[in-house]
Scaffold this motif. Structure first.
Motif, mmCIF file in Angstrom:
data_model
loop_
_atom_site.group_PDB
_atom_site.id
_atom_site.type_symbol
_atom_site.label_atom_id
_atom_site.label_comp_id
_atom_site.label_asym_id
_atom_site.label_seq_id
_atom_site.Cartn_x
_atom_site.Cartn_y
_atom_site.Cartn_z
ATOM 1 N N UNK A 1 33.484 34.697 32.879
ATOM 2 C CA UNK A 1 33.315 33.701 33.912
ATOM 3 C C UNK A 1 32.462 34.229 35.065
ATOM 4 N N UNK A 2 31.818 33.306 35.766
ATOM 5 C CA UNK A 2 31.075 33.677 36.966
ATOM 6 C C UNK A 2 31.967 33.716 38.198
ATOM 7 N N UNK A 3 33.265 33.413 38.027
ATOM 8 C CA UNK A 3 34.187 33.347 39.167
ATOM 9 C C UNK A 3 35.449 34.192 38.953
ATOM 10 N N UNK A 4 35.309 35.510 38.792
ATOM 11 C CA UNK A 4 36.528 36.333 38.762
ATOM 12 C C UNK A 4 37.203 36.294 40.120
ATOM 13 N N UNK A 5 38.511 36.515 40.131
ATOM 14 C CA UNK A 5 39.256 36.536 41.384
ATOM 15 C C UNK A 5 39.741 37.962 41.646
ATOM 16 N N UNK A 6 39.505 38.438 42.872
ATOM 17 C CA UNK A 6 39.883 39.793 43.248
ATOM 18 C C UNK A 6 41.067 39.738 44.198
ATOM 19 N N UNK A 7 42.164 40.398 43.819
ATOM 20 C CA UNK A 7 43.344 40.459 44.669
ATOM 21 C C UNK A 7 43.042 41.390 45.844
ATOM 22 N N UNK A 8 43.132 40.902 47.085
ATOM 23 C CA UNK A 8 42.755 41.742 48.231
ATOM 24 C C UNK A 8 43.691 42.919 48.460
ATOM 25 N N UNK A 9 44.898 42.881 47.882
ATOM 26 C CA UNK A 9 45.851 43.971 48.070
ATOM 27 C C UNK A 9 45.764 45.001 46.953
ATOM 28 N N UNK A 10 45.787 44.549 45.700
ATOM 29 C CA UNK A 10 45.761 45.491 44.577
ATOM 30 C C UNK A 10 44.344 45.891 44.190
#
Length: 603
Positions: A282-291
């Motif tokens: 996907x062109x839209x991975x999501x990054x967890x700001x904490x982990x």
């Protein structure tokens, strides 16, 4: 509400607005009042008779190839290449149906949709205000910018990826525009011709598609094109995780890029994460700001149609999790994450090879399909614990955010916020007819009850939030306001940005009451996706909206583009800085901001 007409000269303009805040008054003698600007009152002249300017004949580029690029290309077109080109022209002349407006580059790629040259790092002038210190770093945005325009069909989304970046240090700005040096880009640049078939524009008829596919297959079989190095355009989004910056397009693997100290953009090459990522993502991975983990998926036209995976904080890809309960292809463009789940939407827009026979297009809309939302534990090893819920008429292309809650009985509850595309049947062919409604969907795992609430009926897209609130309950959404009277079949242009409050709102509020601030850019001024930058992202006590919205905005009358910085806490999203750019920035897609300290440690 007062809005700044921001491009030719900073002009204060009064406009109608959905905000619930009282009007504010100008505080500077440098501004002038313009009573004629309204949120809905911009009319457009159709421009389908304009000829596209000559693009490639007089353009020159500095090619920065990947260091490991060892292709052995001929120094000039061979007899075989000339044969391929002749056959391609025959397809255009004898097999292509008449070009529809949506795939006619003489129409869709004019004005500020037309491509620009590359531009080496160039100093910019701050023409209004001053750039806040928290913006030290780089804002970089991706979008289609075709290197060569075919004589046959081409959709706007088929263009080669070009990133436009503005590197900021101590209030000074440097602008740069560079192509992503994909395998496709380098091959076509060498031959000075369009070669790789378009994914969207080229799939407008069975006979022409089959002929183009056969011609391209012949190139591959004869060793003329190395498909193992990719066919994608890397034109959709950018992601920063595991210390790396990637240009993304969901038809291919990511391309790793690097921002140099002088602001230049270098393509490092096709990136498969040590062989663990295959085909595409996907062109839209999501990054967890904490982990710092990144969560992603890929979809495909063959079974399994969707596969979920994640990357650890160091950027190491983990094992695939095939979603076998996805029974047919779905063009799922985006996903959300919560602290517990990955959220995947199964929508009515799909791609299946048999569609070419039935409808003449690979992409089609299944109006009888009931959209679903799926919840997979984000560290799942397989999909055995995945839960699906039907949400009729809910077609999601871009997700805002999602978070976990618990009801009084202890049941898991997930809240999802996203624009719902209300006219999905127009998605590729008549973009001007697309309408979206911002919704909040609450799903109770214990009771199975799905509740829906409309937050805004304004046509909003390209939604963003404070990145520190990804996967957590957030209060504010910032989204681009689509123009009210768009030109037929063009990609969307956005006339401003709206701030929507969601967390404290009552289910009984009227939709327009959730919009708490907005800004209209001005007559004939159009922007794109905003991006939120916190004033001090490391301060845990900072209010969620304490920061700035940034975006590129273009004035179609003057032909000038600017980088705008807006105060996200003010009722009118006041402009605090405007940077005049040395080159026009075409309308594009998605981008991000990377802080200086993260940029200096990137790989």
């Amino acid at each position: 509400m007062y809005t700044i007409h921001c491009l030719n000269h900073i002009t204060l303009s009064q406009s109608q607005s959905p905000t619930k805040h009282p009007k504010s008054k100008p505080t500077s003698n440098d501004f002038r009042i313009n009573e004629r600007l309204h949120l809905t009152g911009i009319t457009r002249k159709r421009q389908n008779e304009q000829a596209i300017p000559t693009i490639m004949e007089s353009r020159s580029f500095e090619v920065i190839a990947a260091p490991n690029d060892s292709r052995n290309l001929p120094s000039q077109p061979s007899l075989l290449e000339k044969t391929f080109q002749t056959l391609d022209q025959a397809i255009i002349k004898f097999l292509d149906p008449p070009l529809r407006l949506s795939v006619d580059p003489r129409y869709t790629l004019t004005d500020n949709f037309s491509p620009v040259d590359e531009l080496s790092p160039t100093a910019c002038e701050v023409v209004y205000g001053s750039i806040p210190p928290c913006l030290d770093g780089v804002y970089i945005r991706n979008g289609p910018n075709p290197q060569f325009i075919p004589s046959g069909p081409q959709h706007y989304l088929d263009g080669d990826g070009m990133v436009h970046s503005i590197r900021i240090s101590n209030g000074r700005a440097t602008f740069c525009s560079r192509y992503i040096k994909t395998n496709k880009y380098l091959f076509e640049k060498h031959l000075k011709s369009y070669i790789v078939p378009n994914f969207i524009g080229g799939m407008q008829g069975v006979s022409s598609f089959v002929a183009r596919a056969a011609l391209f297959a012949a190139r591959i079989v004869l060793g003329h094109y190395d498909i193992g190095k990719g066919i994608g355009v890397a034109n959709t989004n950018l992601a920063f995780f595991g210390g790396g910056l990637y240009a993304l397009c969901e038809s291919d693997l990511p391309y790793k890029i690097k921002v140099e100290n002088n602001g230049d953009i270098i393509t490092l090459g096709h990136h498969d994460f040590k062989g663990k990522l295959s085909v595409n993502m996907t062109a839209h991975p999501k990054v967890d700001p904490e982990t710092k983990e990144a969560f992603a998926f890929r979809y495909w036209a063959t079974y399994p149609y969707t596969t979920y995976f994640r990357f650890d904080a160091d950027g190491k890809k983990q094992n695939d999790v095939p979603i076998l309960s996805m029974k047919e292809p779905s063009l799922t463009h985006d996903l959300a994450i919560t602290q517990k789940y990955a959220v995947i939407c199964d929508i009515q827009l799909g791609a299946h090879p048999l569609n070419l026979i039935h409808t003449g297009s690979l992409v089609s809309i299944d109006k009888n399909k009931v959209p679903r939302i799926g919840f997979l534990p984000r560290y799942a090893k397989d999909e055995s614990d995945m839960k699906w819920f039907e949400v009729p008429g809910f077609n999601v292309f871009h997700v805002v955010n999602a978070w976990d809650e618990t009801d009084e009985s202890g049941n898991d509850v997930v809240v999802l916020v996203a624009p719902n595309i209300l006219s999905m049947e127009h998605f590729f062919e008549r973009v001007d007819l697309i309408q979206a409604s911002m919704e909040k969907v609450t799903i109770n795992f214990g009771t199975g009850v799905v509740k829906r609430q409309t937050l805004s009926t304004h046509n909003l897209e390209f939604p963003v939030i404070n990145p520190n609130y990804i996967a957590k309950k957030n209060k504010y959404v910032y989204a681009a306001i689509s123009e009210k009277t768009p030109i037929q079949s063009r990609m969307m242009r956005t006339i401003g940005v709206a701030k929507i409050e969601i967390a404290s709102s009552s289910e009984h509020q009227e939709p327009h009451e959730h919009t708490v601030a907005s800004r209209i850019y001005g007559d004939n001024c159009f922007g794109g996706e905003p991006f939120f930058v916190a004033r001090d992202p490391d301060d845990p006590n900072l209010e969620e909206d304490d920061g700035y919205l940034v975006s590129y905005v273009h004035d179609e009358r003057s032909g000038e583009s600017r980088f705008l910085v807006m105060d996200a806490r003010t009722p009118n999203l006041d402009i605090v800085a405007a940077v005049k750019l040395p080159q026009r920035v075409p309308y594009g897609l998605h981008g991000l901001f990377i802080k200086e300290k993260d940029l200096s440690h990137s790989m």
